[in-house]
Design a protein around this motif. Structure first.
Motif, PDB file in Angstrom:
ATOM      1  N   VAL A 144      -8.329   6.977  -9.217  1.00 45.40           N
ATOM      2  CA  VAL A 144      -6.895   7.232  -9.317  1.00 45.40           C
ATOM      3  C   VAL A 144      -6.172   5.901  -9.441  1.00 45.40           C
ATOM      4  CG1 VAL A 144      -4.871   8.114  -8.104  1.00 45.40           C
ATOM      5  CG2 VAL A 144      -7.028   9.368  -7.986  1.00 45.40           C
ATOM      6  N   GLN A 145      -5.270   5.814 -10.379  1.00 47.15           N
ATOM      7  CA  GLN A 145      -4.440   4.626 -10.521  1.00 47.15           C
ATOM      8  C   GLN A 145      -3.005   4.971 -10.146  1.00 47.15           C
ATOM      9  OE1 GLN A 145      -5.154   3.251 -14.567  1.00 47.15           O
ATOM     10  NE2 GLN A 145      -6.743   1.867 -13.829  1.00 47.15           N
ATOM     11  N   LEU A 146      -2.387   4.064  -9.408  1.00 45.35           N
ATOM     12  CA  LEU A 146      -1.009   4.254  -8.961  1.00 45.35           C
ATOM     13  C   LEU A 146      -0.145   3.125  -9.524  1.00 45.35           C
ATOM     14  CD1 LEU A 146      -1.763   5.018  -5.192  1.00 45.35           C
ATOM     15  CD2 LEU A 146      -1.392   6.674  -7.027  1.00 45.35           C
ATOM     16  N   ALA A 189       1.998   8.232   0.294  1.00 42.27           N
ATOM     17  CA  ALA A 189       2.803   7.470   1.238  1.00 42.27           C
ATOM     18  C   ALA A 189       3.354   6.212   0.574  1.00 42.27           C
ATOM     19  CB  ALA A 189       1.979   7.085   2.470  1.00 42.27           C
ATOM     20  N   TRP A 190       4.381   5.683   1.195  1.00 41.54           N
ATOM     21  CA  TRP A 190       4.933   4.377   0.835  1.00 41.54           C
ATOM     22  C   TRP A 190       4.750   3.455   2.031  1.00 41.54           C
ATOM     23  CZ3 TRP A 190       6.579   2.961  -3.909  1.00 41.54           C
ATOM     24  CH2 TRP A 190       6.876   3.970  -4.824  1.00 41.54           C
ATOM     25  N   TYR A 191       4.231   2.266   1.752  1.00 40.96           N
ATOM     26  CA  TYR A 191       4.123   1.206   2.734  1.00 40.96           C
ATOM     27  C   TYR A 191       4.957   0.022   2.237  1.00 40.96           C
ATOM     28  CZ  TYR A 191       0.119   3.419   5.074  1.00 40.96           C
ATOM     29  OH  TYR A 191      -0.706   4.272   5.776  1.00 40.96           O
ATOM     30  N   ARG A 192       5.265  -0.885   3.145  1.00 47.58           N
ATOM     31  CA  ARG A 192       5.938  -2.109   2.729  1.00 47.58           C
ATOM     32  C   ARG A 192       5.389  -3.281   3.522  1.00 47.58           C
ATOM     33  NH1 ARG A 192      12.012  -0.883   5.170  1.00 47.58           N
ATOM     34  NH2 ARG A 192      11.515  -1.219   7.393  1.00 47.58           N
ATOM     35  N   GLN A 193       5.533  -4.452   2.908  1.00 47.21           N
ATOM     36  CA  GLN A 193       5.076  -5.671   3.554  1.00 47.21           C
ATOM     37  C   GLN A 193       6.104  -6.765   3.325  1.00 47.21           C
ATOM     38  OE1 GLN A 193       1.153  -6.949   2.395  1.00 47.21           O
ATOM     39  NE2 GLN A 193       0.921  -8.151   4.262  1.00 47.21           N
ATOM     40  N   TYR A 243       4.477  -0.593  -1.492  1.00 47.34           N
ATOM     41  CA  TYR A 243       3.235  -0.112  -2.083  1.00 47.34           C
ATOM     42  C   TYR A 243       3.149   1.407  -2.010  1.00 47.34           C
ATOM     43  CZ  TYR A 243       1.508  -4.923  -1.580  1.00 47.34           C
ATOM     44  OH  TYR A 243       1.339  -6.282  -1.659  1.00 47.34           O
ATOM     45  N   CYS A 244       2.663   1.990  -3.078  1.00 51.27           N
ATOM     46  CA  CYS A 244       2.338   3.408  -3.101  1.00 51.27           C
ATOM     47  C   CYS A 244       0.889   3.580  -2.643  1.00 51.27           C
ATOM     48  CB  CYS A 244       2.519   3.936  -4.514  1.00 51.27           C
ATOM     49  SG  CYS A 244       2.233   5.701  -4.704  1.00 51.27           S
ATOM     50  N   ASN A 245       0.664   4.603  -1.844  1.00 49.66           N
ATOM     51  CA  ASN A 245      -0.666   4.859  -1.277  1.00 49.66           C
ATOM     52  C   ASN A 245      -1.021   6.323  -1.472  1.00 49.66           C
ATOM     53  OD1 ASN A 245      -1.798   6.141   1.506  1.00 49.66           O
ATOM     54  ND2 ASN A 245      -2.893   4.239   1.033  1.00 49.66           N
ATOM     55  N   ALA A 246      -2.279   6.565  -1.795  1.00 47.91           N
ATOM     56  CA  ALA A 246      -2.765   7.934  -1.935  1.00 47.91           C
ATOM     57  C   ALA A 246      -4.066   8.080  -1.172  1.00 47.91           C
ATOM     58  CB  ALA A 246      -2.985   8.272  -3.403  1.00 47.91           C
ATOM     59  N   VAL A 247      -4.207   9.179  -0.477  1.00 50.02           N
ATOM     60  CA  VAL A 247      -5.427   9.453   0.287  1.00 50.02           C
ATOM     61  C   VAL A 247      -5.933  10.839  -0.085  1.00 50.02           C
ATOM     62  CG1 VAL A 247      -6.471   9.749   2.547  1.00 50.02           C
ATOM     63  CG2 VAL A 247      -4.740   7.973   2.193  1.00 50.02           C
ATOM     64  N   ARG A 248      -7.203  10.864  -0.474  1.00 48.31           N
ATOM     65  CA  ARG A 248      -7.858  12.132  -0.753  1.00 48.31           C
ATOM     66  C   ARG A 248      -8.894  12.364   0.335  1.00 48.31           C
ATOM     67  NH1 ARG A 248     -11.984  13.554  -5.747  1.00 48.31           N
ATOM     68  NH2 ARG A 248     -12.091  15.803  -5.397  1.00 48.31           N
ATOM     69  N   ARG A 249      -8.686  13.362   1.140  1.00 49.40           N
ATOM     70  CA  ARG A 249      -9.606  13.649   2.246  1.00 49.40           C
ATOM     71  C   ARG A 249     -10.697  14.603   1.780  1.00 49.40           C
ATOM     72  NH1 ARG A 249      -4.683  12.668   4.608  1.00 49.40           N
ATOM     73  NH2 ARG A 249      -4.746  11.144   6.288  1.00 49.40           N
ATOM     74  N   LEU A 250     -11.935  14.129   1.963  1.00 52.14           N
ATOM     75  CA  LEU A 250     -13.097  14.932   1.613  1.00 52.14           C
ATOM     76  C   LEU A 250     -13.756  15.439   2.891  1.00 52.14           C
ATOM     77  CD1 LEU A 250     -14.459  12.529  -1.134  1.00 52.14           C
ATOM     78  CD2 LEU A 250     -13.024  14.556  -1.436  1.00 52.14           C
TER      79      LEU A 250
END
Length: 119
Positions: A2-4, A35-39, A94-101
């Protein structure tokens, strides 16, 4: 894989608004938690807001009432509407994606988009 790709960061005065977008490739967007994260400079990356595949929302205390996360599964996009921006909101978002398997999870990150809030 996956590309974000994040977009629509920028420079804004305190009190202003921005709406960040994150476009995801692939056909599994609807099952991923986003999700959105920031730094900020010299600081650790921190969670700003999250939305699960079923629509459950989470916000950092610092942004509650000012930021809104949403998603459009038909467009493979997640958004972060940021209102009443403060200089403390400055950072790389930053955009974040999590796919739970079943046995593990897959995590993806975008390259980030800069948000700068001037006082």
């Amino acid at each position: 894989q996956v590309q974000l790709v994040e977009s629509w960061g920028g420079l804004v005065q305190a009190g202003g608004s921005l709406r960040l977008s994150c476009a995801a490739s692939g056909d599994i967007f609807s099952v991923m938690a986003m999700a959105w994260y920031r730094q900020a400079p010299g600081a650790q990356r921190e969670l700003v807001a999250a939305i699960t595949s079923s629509g459950t929302l989470t916000y950092a205390d610092a942004v509650k009432g000012r930021f809104t996360i949403s998603r459009d599964n038909a467009k493979n996009q997640v958004y972060l509407q940021m209102n009443s921006l403060e200089p403390e909101d400055t950072g790389l978002y930053y955009c974040n994606a999590v796919r739970r398997l079943i046995v593990n999870s897959q995590t993806y990150w975008g390259q980030g988009t800069q948000v700068t809030v001037s006082s």
